[in-house]
Design a protein around this motif. Structure first.
Motif, PDB file in Angstrom:
ATOM      1  N   GLU A   5       0.723  -1.250   0.030  1.00 41.44           N
ATOM      2  CA  GLU A   5      -0.274   0.000  -0.342  1.00 41.44           C
ATOM      3  C   GLU A   5       0.249   1.143  -0.015  1.00 41.44           C
ATOM      4  O   GLU A   5       1.619   1.363   0.636  1.00 41.44           O
ATOM      5  N   TYR A   7       0.851   5.448  -0.671  1.00 40.21           N
ATOM      6  CA  TYR A   7       0.164   7.020  -0.474  1.00 40.21           C
ATOM      7  C   TYR A   7       0.903   7.418  -1.380  1.00 40.21           C
ATOM      8  O   TYR A   7       1.853   7.855  -2.112  1.00 40.21           O
ATOM      9  N   VAL A  29      -4.655   5.626  -3.049  1.00 36.74           N
ATOM     10  CA  VAL A  29      -3.853   5.736  -2.184  1.00 36.74           C
ATOM     11  C   VAL A  29      -3.515   4.062  -3.700  1.00 36.74           C
ATOM     12  O   VAL A  29      -5.056   4.100  -4.160  1.00 36.74           O
ATOM     13  N   ARG A  31      -2.255   0.474  -4.001  1.00 37.14           N
ATOM     14  CA  ARG A  31      -3.333  -1.388  -3.767  1.00 37.14           C
ATOM     15  C   ARG A  31      -2.568  -2.481  -4.435  1.00 37.14           C
ATOM     16  O   ARG A  31      -3.178  -1.933  -5.175  1.00 37.14           O
ATOM     17  N   GLU A  50     -13.021   2.747  -5.549  1.00 35.56           N
ATOM     18  CA  GLU A  50     -11.621   1.862  -5.742  1.00 35.56           C
ATOM     19  C   GLU A  50     -11.609   1.501  -7.086  1.00 35.56           C
ATOM     20  O   GLU A  50     -12.874   0.879  -7.354  1.00 35.56           O
TER      21      GLU A  50
END
Length: 136
Positions: A5, A7, A29, A31, A50
């Protein structure tokens, strides 16, 4: 295998002539969950669902324009890349620094290298046709 993950900051691109909220960088984010889906990456934008798409699409789009389904990725100059998401609500265009996406991709390949897949026994197996990745 562990979840990756990261940022990052990105710019939401608008076609408005006046300065908009999208002119400022927003937190994003990135991921990757190799146990759940080793071929896919996810991007979560503020106030947005997402997005899940193939890791290879992200890699290819950093070099040349690429797209699949609702997602398009292309290089934008030497230091930026654009990711475009299409949905029933419209189009969202997001501009990233290429180095942030490359760093993320490197970390995903460290978690699950190209050509490696998890077997039913939970171990890793490398396919005979695995190749070196071209990620910077």
């Amino acid at each position: 295998m562990s979840v990756v993950e990261q940022y990052a900051r990105a710019h939401i691109v608008t076609d408005a002539d006046l300065p908009q909220e999208g002119d400022e960088a927003v937190p994003v984010v990135l991921r990757y969950d190799p146990a759940n889906d080793p071929g896919s990456v996810r991007i979560r934008l503020p106030d947005s669902p997402e997005w899940t798409f193939s890791r290879s699409l992200l890699e290819q789009g950093l070099r040349v324009p690429a797209g699949s389904g609702e997602v398009r990725v292309w290089p934008c100059g030497r230091v930026q890349a654009v990711v475009e998401f299409h949905s029933a609500e419209g189009v969202c265009v997001v501009q990233f620094e290429t180095k942030a996406l490359l760093r993320f991709l490197r970390r995903t390949y460290m978690a699950t290298p190209v050509g490696t897949r998890e077997t039913s026994a939970g171990t890793h197996e490398t396919s005979a046709d695995s190749r070196e990745t071209s990620v910077g």
